[in-house]
Design an enzyme around this catalytic site. Structure first.
Site, PDB file in Angstrom:
ATOM      1  N   HIS A 116      89.689  92.392   4.085  1.00  0.00           N
ATOM      2  CA  HIS A 116      91.094  92.745   3.916  1.00  0.00           C
ATOM      3  C   HIS A 116      91.962  91.537   3.544  1.00  0.00           C
ATOM      4  O   HIS A 116      93.069  91.701   3.040  1.00  0.00           O
ATOM      5  CB  HIS A 116      91.633  93.420   5.183  1.00  0.00           C
ATOM      6  CG  HIS A 116      91.850  92.505   6.346  1.00  0.00           C
ATOM      7  ND1 HIS A 116      90.917  92.348   7.355  1.00  0.00           N
ATOM      8  CD2 HIS A 116      92.888  91.705   6.677  1.00  0.00           C
ATOM      9  CE1 HIS A 116      91.384  91.496   8.244  1.00  0.00           C
ATOM     10  NE2 HIS A 116      92.587  91.100   7.851  1.00  0.00           N
ATOM     11  N   ASP A 146      84.317  94.971   6.922  1.00  0.00           N
ATOM     12  CA  ASP A 146      85.427  94.049   6.689  1.00  0.00           C
ATOM     13  C   ASP A 146      84.933  92.623   6.445  1.00  0.00           C
ATOM     14  O   ASP A 146      85.511  91.663   6.930  1.00  0.00           O
ATOM     15  CB  ASP A 146      86.412  94.085   7.866  1.00  0.00           C
ATOM     16  CG  ASP A 146      87.753  93.441   7.521  1.00  0.00           C
ATOM     17  OD1 ASP A 146      88.095  93.409   6.321  1.00  0.00           O
ATOM     18  OD2 ASP A 146      88.435  92.951   8.432  1.00  0.00           O
ATOM     19  N   ASN A 218      95.118  84.246  11.047  1.00  0.00           N
ATOM     20  CA  ASN A 218      93.831  83.943  11.685  1.00  0.00           C
ATOM     21  C   ASN A 218      92.686  84.764  11.120  1.00  0.00           C
ATOM     22  O   ASN A 218      91.512  84.416  11.292  1.00  0.00           O
ATOM     23  CB  ASN A 218      93.892  84.188  13.196  1.00  0.00           C
ATOM     24  CG  ASN A 218      94.444  83.011  13.968  1.00  0.00           C
ATOM     25  OD1 ASN A 218      95.523  83.090  14.548  1.00  0.00           O
ATOM     26  ND2 ASN A 218      93.705  81.913  13.979  1.00  0.00           N
ATOM     27  N   SER A 219      92.990  85.898  10.488  1.00  0.00           N
ATOM     28  CA  SER A 219      91.940  86.795  10.011  1.00  0.00           C
ATOM     29  C   SER A 219      90.963  86.059   9.103  1.00  0.00           C
ATOM     30  O   SER A 219      91.365  85.340   8.177  1.00  0.00           O
ATOM     31  CB  SER A 219      92.551  87.965   9.248  1.00  0.00           C
ATOM     32  OG  SER A 219      92.900  88.999  10.109  1.00  0.00           O
ATOM     33  N   VAL A 276      75.039 113.514   8.917  1.00  0.00           N
ATOM     34  CA  VAL A 276      75.469 114.414   9.990  1.00  0.00           C
ATOM     35  C   VAL A 276      76.928 114.147  10.338  1.00  0.00           C
ATOM     36  O   VAL A 276      77.446 113.058  10.123  1.00  0.00           O
ATOM     37  CB  VAL A 276      74.615 114.238  11.273  1.00  0.00           C
ATOM     38  CG1 VAL A 276      73.180 114.638  11.026  1.00  0.00           C
ATOM     39  CG2 VAL A 276      74.705 112.802  11.798  1.00  0.00           C
TER      40      VAL A 276
END
Length: 473
Positions: A116, A146, A218-219, A276
């Site tokens: 992201h 991610d 920080n990501s 499923v």
């Protein structure tokens, strides 16, 4: 009142004891100074930019959409300047700049970060702690975990040592290095609060929960153990205010590197697919299926052309284990299946009609996004509302005395449905005065709804009809 007068020597002794105790306590606390000196050269700041069409309104600086009171957030800095002379009118283009973090995993220029952080970026600039700046390209990204793998044209880069996230224990000290709010190479520390957390819409990641202070920017940055090894990638926080509240979540490095290796070698990620639709096993359901306690994943529906249907699985089966790995709750199943390569055979432990049994199923490959399976399209289309629903048969409709309707099986915390008061077990019969009889109809109704306007939604709950007001962000 008598005053106690102590000799000077006794005061000195007491002072020595207190001072020695404080020093001993300080020695017991972790010291991150050497870790930071060794690791900082391999941590990078990532700045991205992209041009978007401005649709009006002015998001808060760095917190677009923060009116949501409580939600799990992918978190990185976001600055949205309006070009001079544009004035922010509708239909005008603007340049959006975002900040994140990352770290070097190989000397020849491979860098790990969050997907992201670099999503839809036109330009990516990587800055090292020695102030060098390099343009980066996306080798590949995997939104389901991610993870994004970047590359820069360089050699002999400082790399970080990778640890083993499977060996982590709750209570262990950890530290993070990143660029919160653009402040490069900021260090924060804390402990591991929990392991194997499942977050909404992130079924393939067993998150590491910590109390390390993580904020925008920080990501994508590394999470270290006391040996200076990277054991996770900081990715999300849980917040009511938009800022850090003591709940941070990191992607285990073992998961990240498995994805990174596939992105580097193949440019994409292949994971097993069972085909499923599942739901949690409640206490009452466990009792009705003859189980001692809740657990496993209940198959509510199958893709008729999927591997599970071809392998003999049935609606109503409860999957208890995959290759002898226990399915403790329904959210565990996608993670275990996703680890297995397509075309490989898995052994599933099942509960069927009160009896335990095993079935072997050859997994398929996750369908392409332009050709979604029934369960994938159903989940994607209902994500906006924040519910998982299942269709009900004629017998249940007759017993409940309702025309049409779908059953709400799960509600995502913090979603529009949760804020409207919708609960699992509710029968949803109409939305915006339009009837709903199938999951497909619900998807079509939700897709056409406007943003930020109250919409009437009619439910049946405990034999009574009621309306709730739904507002989508």
């Amino acid at each position: 009142m008598k005053r106690l007068i102590l000799p000077a020597t006794l005061w000195l002794c007491l002072l020595f004891v207190v001072t020695a105790g404080s020093a001993a306590q300080a020695r017991d606390l972790p010291d991150f100074t050497q870790l930071v000196k060794d690791a900082a050269p391999g941590v990078v700041n990532i700045a991205t930019s992209r041009t978007i069409e401005r649709r009006g309104g002015s998001p808060l600086h760095g917190f677009e959409g923060q009116d949501i009171p409580e939600i799990f957030r992918h978190f990185f800095g976001d600055r949205s300047p309006v070009p001079p002379g544009h004035g922010g009118g509708r239909g005008r283009s603007q340049e959006r700049q975002s900040l994140g973090s990352g770290f070097v995993i190989s000397e020849d220029g491979y860098i790990l970060t969050n997907a992201h952080v670099v999503e839809d970026a036109d330009e990516i600039l990587v800055r090292f702690n020695d102030r060098r700046e390099m343009a980066a390209e996306v080798v590949g990204s995997d939104p389901k975990t991610d993870i994004a793998l970047l590359s820069v044209d360089a050699d002999d880069l400082p790399t970080l040592t990778l640890g083993d996230s499977d060996a982590l224990e709750v209570g262990a000290w950890v530290a993070a290095i990143g660029s919160p709010f653009g402040f490069d190479h900021s260090v924060t520390s804390g402990i591991i609060s929990a392991m194997n957390r499942t977050l909404p819409r992130d079924a393939y990641v067993p998150f590491i929960q910590t109390d390390v202070a993580i904020n925008p920017g920080n990501s994508g940055g590394p999470l270290f153990n006391l040996d200076g090894e990277v054991i996770g990638i900081n990715s999300q926080i849980f917040t009511r205010s938009g800022g850090f509240m003591g709940l941070s979540f990191a992607i285990p490095i073992n998961v990240a590197m498995d994805v990174a290796d596939q992105l580097r070698d193949e440019g994409r990620v292949d994971r097993g697919w069972l085909g499923v639709m599942i739901q949690p096993v409640s206490r009452d359901l466990a009792e009705s299926f003859g189980m001692d306690k809740p657990g496993g994943a209940l198959i509510a529906d199958l893709d008729p052309d999927g591997p599970a249907a071809k392998g003999g699985l049935q609606a109503g089966d409860i999957i208890l284990a995959v290759n002898d790995q226990e399915v403790t709750r329904s959210s565990t199943l996608p993670r275990l299946i996703g680890r297995v390569a397509p075309d490989e055979t898995v052994e599933l432990s099942l509960m069927r009609d009160g009896e335990k049994m095993t079935e072997k199923v050859a997994l398929g490959s996750w369908p392409d996004s332009d050709q979604p399976s029934r369960d994938q399209s159903r989940n994607d289309s209902q994500a906006r509302l924040g519910v998982e629903v299942g269709e009900i048969d004629d017998a249940l409709r007759e017993r409940l005395n309702v025309d049409g309707g779908v059953e709400v099986r799960d509600v995502e915390p913090g979603s529009a449905a949760a804020r409207a008061g919708i609960r699992p077990g509710d029968i949803l019969v109409s939305i915006d005065h339009q009837s709903v009889s199938t999951a497909k109809e619900l998807s079509e109704r939700v897709e056409a709804l406007p943003d930020d306007r109250a919409i009437p939604l009619r439910l049946y709950r405990d034999g009574r009809s009621l309306f709730v007001a739904l507002r989508l962000d």
